[in-house]
Write an enzyme that holds these catalytic residues in place. Structure first.
Site, PDB file in Angstrom:
ATOM      1  N   TYR A  56       0.844  -1.199   0.000  1.00 29.65           N
ATOM      2  CA  TYR A  56       0.000   0.000   0.000  1.00 29.65           C
ATOM      3  C   TYR A  56       0.880   1.250   0.000  1.00 29.65           C
ATOM      4  O   TYR A  56       1.218   1.813   1.041  1.00 29.65           O
ATOM      5  CB  TYR A  56      -0.936   0.025   1.207  1.00 29.65           C
ATOM      6  N   SER A 210     -13.234  -4.352   1.673  1.00 30.03           N
ATOM      7  CA  SER A 210     -14.187  -3.595   0.839  1.00 30.03           C
ATOM      8  C   SER A 210     -15.627  -3.921   1.251  1.00 30.03           C
ATOM      9  O   SER A 210     -16.478  -4.242   0.405  1.00 30.03           O
ATOM     10  CB  SER A 210     -13.957  -3.868  -0.652  1.00 30.03           C
ATOM     11  N   PRO A 211     -15.939  -3.828   2.551  1.00 33.49           N
ATOM     12  CA  PRO A 211     -17.246  -4.282   3.044  1.00 33.49           C
ATOM     13  C   PRO A 211     -18.405  -3.370   2.627  1.00 33.49           C
ATOM     14  O   PRO A 211     -19.563  -3.764   2.724  1.00 33.49           O
ATOM     15  CB  PRO A 211     -17.069  -4.263   4.569  1.00 33.49           C
ATOM     16  N   ALA A 219     -24.583   4.843  -0.053  1.00 34.99           N
ATOM     17  CA  ALA A 219     -25.604   5.598  -0.794  1.00 34.99           C
ATOM     18  C   ALA A 219     -25.276   7.088  -0.867  1.00 34.99           C
ATOM     19  O   ALA A 219     -26.169   7.920  -1.003  1.00 34.99           O
ATOM     20  CB  ALA A 219     -26.999   5.369  -0.177  1.00 34.99           C
TER      21      ALA A 219
HETATM   22  N1  LIG Z   1      -6.884  -8.004   1.003  1.00 32.35           N
HETATM   23  C1  LIG Z   1      -7.072  -7.267  -0.053  1.00 32.35           C
HETATM   24  O1  LIG Z   1      -6.771  -7.654  -1.184  1.00 32.35           O
HETATM   25  C2  LIG Z   1      -7.719  -5.918   0.116  1.00 32.35           C
HETATM   26  C3  LIG Z   1      -8.222  -5.218  -0.994  1.00 32.35           C
HETATM   27  C4  LIG Z   1      -8.826  -3.987  -0.797  1.00 32.35           C
HETATM   28  C5  LIG Z   1      -8.914  -3.469   0.469  1.00 32.35           C
HETATM   29  N2  LIG Z   1      -8.385  -4.141   1.537  1.00 32.35           N
HETATM   30  C6  LIG Z   1      -8.470  -3.600   2.911  1.00 32.35           C
HETATM   31  O2  LIG Z   1      -9.844  -3.351   3.212  1.00 32.35           O
HETATM   32  C7  LIG Z   1     -10.010  -2.018   3.630  1.00 32.35           C
HETATM   33  C8  LIG Z   1     -11.383  -1.496   3.231  1.00 32.35           C
HETATM   34  O3  LIG Z   1     -11.615  -1.672   1.867  1.00 32.35           O
HETATM   35  P1  LIG Z   1     -11.860  -0.492   0.847  1.00 32.35           P
HETATM   36  O4  LIG Z   1     -11.326   0.778   1.378  1.00 32.35           O
HETATM   37  O5  LIG Z   1     -11.403  -0.970  -0.478  1.00 32.35           O
HETATM   38  O6  LIG Z   1     -13.456  -0.444   0.711  1.00 32.35           O
HETATM   39  P2  LIG Z   1     -14.643   0.040   1.651  1.00 32.35           P
HETATM   40  O7  LIG Z   1     -14.229   0.069   3.065  1.00 32.35           O
HETATM   41  O8  LIG Z   1     -15.810  -0.770   1.239  1.00 32.35           O
HETATM   42  O9  LIG Z   1     -14.903   1.518   1.120  1.00 32.35           O
HETATM   43  C9  LIG Z   1     -14.015   2.576   1.316  1.00 32.35           C
HETATM   44  C10 LIG Z   1     -14.605   3.799   0.648  1.00 32.35           C
HETATM   45  O10 LIG Z   1     -15.844   4.087   1.261  1.00 32.35           O
HETATM   46  C11 LIG Z   1     -15.922   5.439   1.650  1.00 32.35           C
HETATM   47  N3  LIG Z   1     -16.589   5.452   2.955  1.00 32.35           N
HETATM   48  C12 LIG Z   1     -16.233   4.761   4.068  1.00 32.35           C
HETATM   49  N4  LIG Z   1     -17.110   5.000   5.065  1.00 32.35           N
HETATM   50  C13 LIG Z   1     -18.034   5.846   4.566  1.00 32.35           C
HETATM   51  C14 LIG Z   1     -19.206   6.452   5.094  1.00 32.35           C
HETATM   52  N5  LIG Z   1     -19.592   6.212   6.334  1.00 32.35           N
HETATM   53  N6  LIG Z   1     -19.901   7.296   4.271  1.00 32.35           N
HETATM   54  C15 LIG Z   1     -19.521   7.529   3.002  1.00 32.35           C
HETATM   55  N7  LIG Z   1     -18.425   6.973   2.436  1.00 32.35           N
HETATM   56  C16 LIG Z   1     -17.692   6.146   3.216  1.00 32.35           C
HETATM   57  C17 LIG Z   1     -14.501   5.919   1.746  1.00 32.35           C
HETATM   58  O11 LIG Z   1     -14.459   7.281   1.374  1.00 32.35           O
HETATM   59  P3  LIG Z   1     -13.888   8.404   2.351  1.00 32.35           P
HETATM   60  O12 LIG Z   1     -12.449   8.102   2.518  1.00 32.35           O
HETATM   61  O13 LIG Z   1     -14.146   9.650   1.584  1.00 32.35           O
HETATM   62  O14 LIG Z   1     -14.681   8.293   3.611  1.00 32.35           O
HETATM   63  C18 LIG Z   1     -13.764   5.038   0.753  1.00 32.35           C
HETATM   64  O15 LIG Z   1     -13.790   5.663  -0.504  1.00 32.35           O
HETATM   65  C19 LIG Z   1      -8.835  -1.269   2.986  1.00 32.35           C
HETATM   66  O16 LIG Z   1      -8.526  -0.085   3.663  1.00 32.35           O
HETATM   67  C20 LIG Z   1      -7.729  -2.292   3.076  1.00 32.35           C
HETATM   68  O17 LIG Z   1      -7.105  -2.217   4.349  1.00 32.35           O
HETATM   69  C21 LIG Z   1      -7.802  -5.359   1.364  1.00 32.35           C
END
Ligand SMILES: NC(=O)c1ccc[n+]([C@@H]2O[C@H](COP(=O)([O-])OP(=O)(O)OC[C@H]3O[C@@H](n4cnc5c(N)ncnc54)[C@H](OP(=O)(O)O)[C@@H]3O)[C@@H](O)[C@H]2O)c1
Length: 328
Positions: A56, A210-211, A219
């Site tokens: 990362y 990416s939950p 939304a």
């Molecule tokens: N193992 C793997 O291959 C893998 C792959 C991807 C991710 N990950 C891990 O999983 C974590 C989470 O996944 P992710 O970041 O891809 O997806 P995510 O948690 O589903 O979504 C993150 C996105 O959602 C927005 N967000 C979060 N909370 C919000 C809320 N309450 N209201 C509005 N928007 C919101 C964030 O924007 P803002 O920043 O603007 O709030 C960001 O753009 C990563 O940080 C990483 O550590 C692991």
């Protein structure tokens, strides 16, 4: 925040903080002081589980590199022993270009990775060390053997696999017990529910990455959102394309109306839904915003009955939705 147990004995907050987006994959890296503040404030809010990875890495506005492991290590230095830090080895990523990760879990590469991660984070031991992607060239038994040695040497506490499948889990677990998988899981990506049986049988936790379907399930995004090409992965995610947004309106309506009945936000429902499915599921939403980090933490207080979870599952099966990033 409520605690959950991953594997036999790894206690973590029910919601973890995904730290990736502070450096990588969501546009330019968050300014460092702000990012440090966000991670430390998350500890005050009750998060005790933080997720990063060796690969990362992104860029700050001035062009310099933001290394997420260094950031997380620095932010949490004052909380050693009170929080669980998870990181990952075994993939290479290109900088400044969206390309699929290249797996490499050869034992000497893992050895170099663990030393690098320990150094960057200023740790003597990594609490939870995941293989980031399965490497078809290296057997699960061989990877698990290295993990067993690293545990004996005290360099890691627990290990896990990201994007694991059942066969791989069974083979690896037989050599060195796995504490958690970290797979993509959300209301838009439910394909790994097929692993629930084996996870329960072997006593392995499910950390959901990416939950919120990369934020879509909150939304708060519409068809006019524009994301920066090459450094913001949302620019190539089907759920954020205009046609995807259109296809997903009924899904968002479902979430909004259910959220209204529970006095919660759609994002909180998307997390509470998985928390209420199994006591060993731990979502790790990522955010760069203090208020959204707090909003996500409250999800662990939103309780859904079995009937409500089943009702949502049935509605999700029927509602129709676009493709989501990372799912074929
Ligand atoms: N193992 C793997 O291959 C893998 C792959 C991807 C991710 N990950 C891990 O999983 C974590 C989470 O996944 P992710 O970041 O891809 O997806 P995510 O948690 O589903 O979504 C993150 C996105 O959602 C927005 N967000 C979060 N909370 C919000 C809320 N309450 N209201 C509005 N928007 C919101 C964030 O924007 P803002 O920043 O603007 O709030 C960001 O753009 C990563 O940080 C990483 O550590 C692991």
């Amino acid at each position: 925040m409520e605690k959950r147990i991953l594997g036999k004995d790894l206690a973590v907050s029910a919601i973890g903080l995904g730290c990736m987006g502070l450096s990588h994959a969501y546009g330019l890296a968050t300014e460092k002081t702000q990012a440090l503040k966000l991670i430390r404030e998350a500890v005050n809010v009750g998060y005790t589980f933080f997720d990063t990875a060796e690969c990362y890495i992104g860029r700050y506005k001035d062009g310099s590199l933001s290394n997420n492991e260094e950031l997380v290590g620095e932010a949490l230095k004052q909380y050693r022993g009170k929080v669980v830090i998870a990181t990952k080895f075994g993939v290479r990523l290109e900088q400044d270009r969206i390309t699929p990760p290249v797996p490499d879990s050869r034992p000497h590469i893992i050895r170099a990775s663990v030393e690098g991660s320990l150094k960057r984070m200023g740790l003597e031991r990594i609490d939870l060390y995941y293989q980031h992607r399965i490497d078809p060239q290296v057997s699960p038994q061989e990877v698990a053997g290295v993990m067993s040695d690293l545990i004996k040497e005290g360099k890691i506490g627990h290990w896990g696999v990201s994007e694991a499948d059942e066969t791989y889990l069974r083979r690896a677990h037989a050599v060195c017990p796995i504490t958690a998988i970290q797979n993509r899981y959300s209301m838009m990506a439910r394909q790994h529910e097929s692993l629930f049986g084996v996870l329960f049988e072997l006593g392995i936790g499910f950390v959901a990455y990416s939950p919120m379907a990369n934020g879509f399930l909150t939304a708060k995004y519409d068809r006019d959102c524009v994301f920066e090409a090459n450094i913001d992965y949302r620019s190539v995610m089907p759920q954020f394309e205009a046609t995807g947004v259109d296809k997903n309106q009924r899904l968002l309506d479902l979430l909004r109306s259910f959220a209204y009945t529970k006095n919660a936000t759609p994002g909180q429902i998307s997390l509470a839904w998985m928390l209420c499915k199994k006591p060993w599921i731990v979502p790790i939403p990522g955010t760069r915003s203090l208020s959204r980090m707090k909003e996500n933490a409250v999800s662990s207080e939103v309780k859904l009955t079995d009937d409500e979870v089943n009702g949502l599952d049935e509605a999700l099966d029927k509602v129709g939705m676009s493709k989501v990033f990372g799912v074929a």
